[in-house]
Write a protein that holds these residues in place. Structure first.
Motif, mmCIF file in Angstrom:
data_model
loop_
_atom_site.group_PDB
_atom_site.id
_atom_site.type_symbol
_atom_site.label_atom_id
_atom_site.label_comp_id
_atom_site.label_asym_id
_atom_site.label_seq_id
_atom_site.Cartn_x
_atom_site.Cartn_y
_atom_site.Cartn_z
ATOM 1 N N SER A 42 3.820 2.700 -5.664
ATOM 2 C CA SER A 42 3.807 2.865 -4.215
ATOM 3 C C SER A 42 2.386 2.689 -3.692
ATOM 4 O O SER A 42 1.405 2.989 -4.362
ATOM 5 C CB SER A 42 4.334 4.258 -3.848
ATOM 6 O OG SER A 42 4.191 4.482 -2.463
ATOM 7 N N ASP A 43 2.263 2.167 -2.436
ATOM 8 C CA ASP A 43 0.946 1.991 -1.829
ATOM 9 C C ASP A 43 0.584 3.170 -0.941
ATOM 10 O O ASP A 43 -0.369 3.100 -0.177
ATOM 11 C CB ASP A 43 0.909 0.693 -1.021
ATOM 12 C CG ASP A 43 1.966 0.664 0.076
ATOM 13 O OD1 ASP A 43 2.849 1.550 0.069
ATOM 14 O OD2 ASP A 43 1.911 -0.243 0.928
ATOM 15 N N LYS A 44 1.372 4.267 -1.023
ATOM 16 C CA LYS A 44 1.091 5.486 -0.276
ATOM 17 C C LYS A 44 0.840 6.635 -1.247
ATOM 18 O O LYS A 44 1.402 6.671 -2.333
ATOM 19 C CB LYS A 44 2.242 5.829 0.668
ATOM 20 C CG LYS A 44 2.613 4.723 1.644
ATOM 21 C CD LYS A 44 1.440 4.343 2.539
ATOM 22 C CE LYS A 44 1.804 3.191 3.460
ATOM 23 N NZ LYS A 44 0.624 2.723 4.242
ATOM 24 N N ALA B 294 2.101 12.970 0.981
ATOM 25 C CA ALA B 294 1.366 12.283 2.042
ATOM 26 C C ALA B 294 0.975 13.211 3.191
ATOM 27 O O ALA B 294 -0.155 13.140 3.706
ATOM 28 C CB ALA B 294 2.212 11.120 2.575
ATOM 29 N N THR C 19 -1.789 15.420 2.124
ATOM 30 C CA THR C 19 -3.011 14.604 2.026
ATOM 31 C C THR C 19 -3.599 14.360 3.410
ATOM 32 O O THR C 19 -4.827 14.428 3.603
ATOM 33 C CB THR C 19 -2.690 13.262 1.343
ATOM 34 O OG1 THR C 19 -2.192 13.505 0.028
ATOM 35 C CG2 THR C 19 -3.938 12.387 1.252
ATOM 36 N N ASP D 128 -2.747 5.039 8.578
ATOM 37 C CA ASP D 128 -2.485 3.859 7.751
ATOM 38 C C ASP D 128 -2.454 4.219 6.268
ATOM 39 O O ASP D 128 -1.626 3.687 5.509
ATOM 40 C CB ASP D 128 -3.560 2.795 7.993
ATOM 41 C CG ASP D 128 -3.456 2.184 9.389
ATOM 42 O OD1 ASP D 128 -2.374 2.305 10.002
ATOM 43 O OD2 ASP D 128 -4.460 1.602 9.852
ATOM 44 N N PHE D 129 -3.321 5.112 5.847
ATOM 45 C CA PHE D 129 -3.404 5.478 4.439
ATOM 46 C C PHE D 129 -2.190 6.307 4.005
ATOM 47 O O PHE D 129 -1.665 6.127 2.899
ATOM 48 C CB PHE D 129 -4.705 6.256 4.177
ATOM 49 C CG PHE D 129 -4.882 6.651 2.737
ATOM 50 C CD1 PHE D 129 -5.066 5.701 1.748
ATOM 51 C CD2 PHE D 129 -4.877 7.990 2.372
ATOM 52 C CE1 PHE D 129 -5.234 6.066 0.417
ATOM 53 C CE2 PHE D 129 -5.041 8.371 1.048
ATOM 54 C CZ PHE D 129 -5.217 7.400 0.067
ATOM 55 N N CYS D 130 -1.727 7.196 4.870
ATOM 56 C CA CYS D 130 -0.647 8.118 4.503
ATOM 57 C C CYS D 130 0.734 7.657 4.951
ATOM 58 O O CYS D 130 1.742 8.287 4.585
ATOM 59 C CB CYS D 130 -0.931 9.505 5.080
ATOM 60 S SG CYS D 130 -2.440 10.275 4.441
ATOM 61 N N GLY D 131 0.778 6.584 5.751
ATOM 62 C CA GLY D 131 2.078 6.080 6.170
ATOM 63 C C GLY D 131 2.675 6.810 7.356
ATOM 64 O O GLY D 131 3.908 6.916 7.455
ATOM 65 N N GLN E 54 -6.205 9.953 -6.548
ATOM 66 C CA GLN E 54 -5.549 8.980 -5.685
ATOM 67 C C GLN E 54 -6.534 8.219 -4.800
ATOM 68 O O GLN E 54 -6.165 7.220 -4.194
ATOM 69 C CB GLN E 54 -4.532 9.687 -4.779
ATOM 70 C CG GLN E 54 -3.395 10.355 -5.538
ATOM 71 C CD GLN E 54 -2.340 10.869 -4.595
ATOM 72 O OE1 GLN E 54 -1.363 10.188 -4.296
ATOM 73 N NE2 GLN E 54 -2.532 12.081 -4.111
ATOM 74 N N LYS F 299 -9.883 0.028 6.094
ATOM 75 C CA LYS F 299 -8.614 0.611 5.643
ATOM 76 C C LYS F 299 -8.749 1.121 4.218
ATOM 77 O O LYS F 299 -9.142 0.369 3.313
ATOM 78 C CB LYS F 299 -7.487 -0.429 5.715
ATOM 79 C CG LYS F 299 -7.086 -0.788 7.138
ATOM 80 C CD LYS F 299 -5.832 -1.672 7.142
ATOM 81 C CE LYS F 299 -5.380 -1.957 8.565
ATOM 82 N NZ LYS F 299 -4.141 -2.769 8.611
ATOM 83 N N LEU G 239 -5.532 2.881 -1.934
ATOM 84 C CA LEU G 239 -5.155 3.859 -2.952
ATOM 85 C C LEU G 239 -5.782 3.477 -4.280
ATOM 86 O O LEU G 239 -5.873 2.296 -4.629
ATOM 87 C CB LEU G 239 -3.631 3.901 -3.079
ATOM 88 C CG LEU G 239 -3.007 5.123 -3.733
ATOM 89 C CD1 LEU G 239 -3.276 6.386 -2.915
ATOM 90 C CD2 LEU G 239 -1.504 4.917 -3.887
#
Length: 251
Positions: A2-4, A8, A11, A28-31, A59, A75, A78
């Motif tokens: 996953s890219d998150k 989340a 975090t 953007d980082f945490c979705g 992470q 941006k 991860l």
């Protein structure tokens, strides 16, 4: 992979409390949506959620965080974890909710009846069942076989139509490769999802009555009208009436 980040929301709480990142960078980082992150910072969202340090939990690197704090348009990325590569492809047996488990035998019955080309392994993956259960339904030795009606597993929500189509195509390809492709008669037996849902249930017959389907109490010979060949030109002889002289003697 996953890219998150995992956890989340926790975090995002930690990043709001411990960094100078913009709401958009954290979102953007945490979705999340930027306004949701603003709500976290204002204390209106994620109340009571304890912050989760992405650096301490491998992470996010400190260098990556420093870059983002220095550039509001940067941006966050991860942290790469080689051990997690391919983790999303690892799948165990399909989980079936308790409310739908009672529907599995009916869906197995449907698959066995309308898609005989599917193997037990494919059916097991589609509806999350075991091979002994499938075999019992194939052999009609399942404890509840007389009460089962075939129902499309897609209609029951046990699998997706795309998954069923893929399994059928794979099964047909394997049979064609082995030289055992479906006959025309087998193909004619297959029906669409809409047709199968609209079909009337098959009549059930008690096991004690099996084999007596053609039994009848009537004599088939009764159905054939016999031609009467007796001579009826002489009514007296036909009814076997006594002569008048003989009757007078008796008197």
């Amino acid at each position: 992979m996953s890219d998150k980040p995992i956890m989340a929301k926790a975090t995002a709480v930690w990043l709001c409390d411990n960094t100078t990142l913009t709401f958009k960078q954290i979102a953007d980082f945490c979705g999340f949506h930027e306004l949701e992150v603003q709500g976290i910072a204002d204390g209106d969202v994620a109340v009571g959620v304890k912050g989760f340090d992405p650096i301490a939990n491998n992470q996010l690197t400190q260098e990556e965080l420093d870059k983002a704090e220095a550039n509001p348009t940067y941006k966050l990325k991860l942290k790469y974890n080689a051990a997690a590569q391919g983790e999303e492809k690892r799948r165990g047996p399909r989980y079936t909710p308790l409310s739908k488990r009672q529907d599995r035998p009916a869906s197995i019955y449907w698959l066995v009846k309308f898609h005989p080309e599917l193997t037990d392994g494919q059916i097991s993956k589609l509806v999350g069942t075991t091979k002994p259960t499938i075999q019992a339904i194939r052999d009609r030795t399942h404890w509840n076989i007389n009460n089962l009606d075939p129902i499309d597993p897609v209609a029951l929500g046990l699998c997706k139509q795309s998954e069923l189509d893929a399994a059928v195509q794979k099964a047909n390809a394997l049979r064609a490769k082995d030289g055992s492709a479906m006959s025309d008669d087998e193909r004619r037996k297959l029906v669409s999802t809409e047709q199968s849902l609209g079909m009337a249930p098959e009549p059930k017959m008690p096991s004690s009555m099996e084999g007596l389907e053609t039994f009848s109490l009537s004599d088939p010979r009764d159905d054939e009208e016999k031609e009467d060949t007796r001579d009826v030109s002489d009514a007296d002889s036909f009814f076997n009436l006594p002569d008048d002289d003989e009757q007078g003697d008796d008197d």
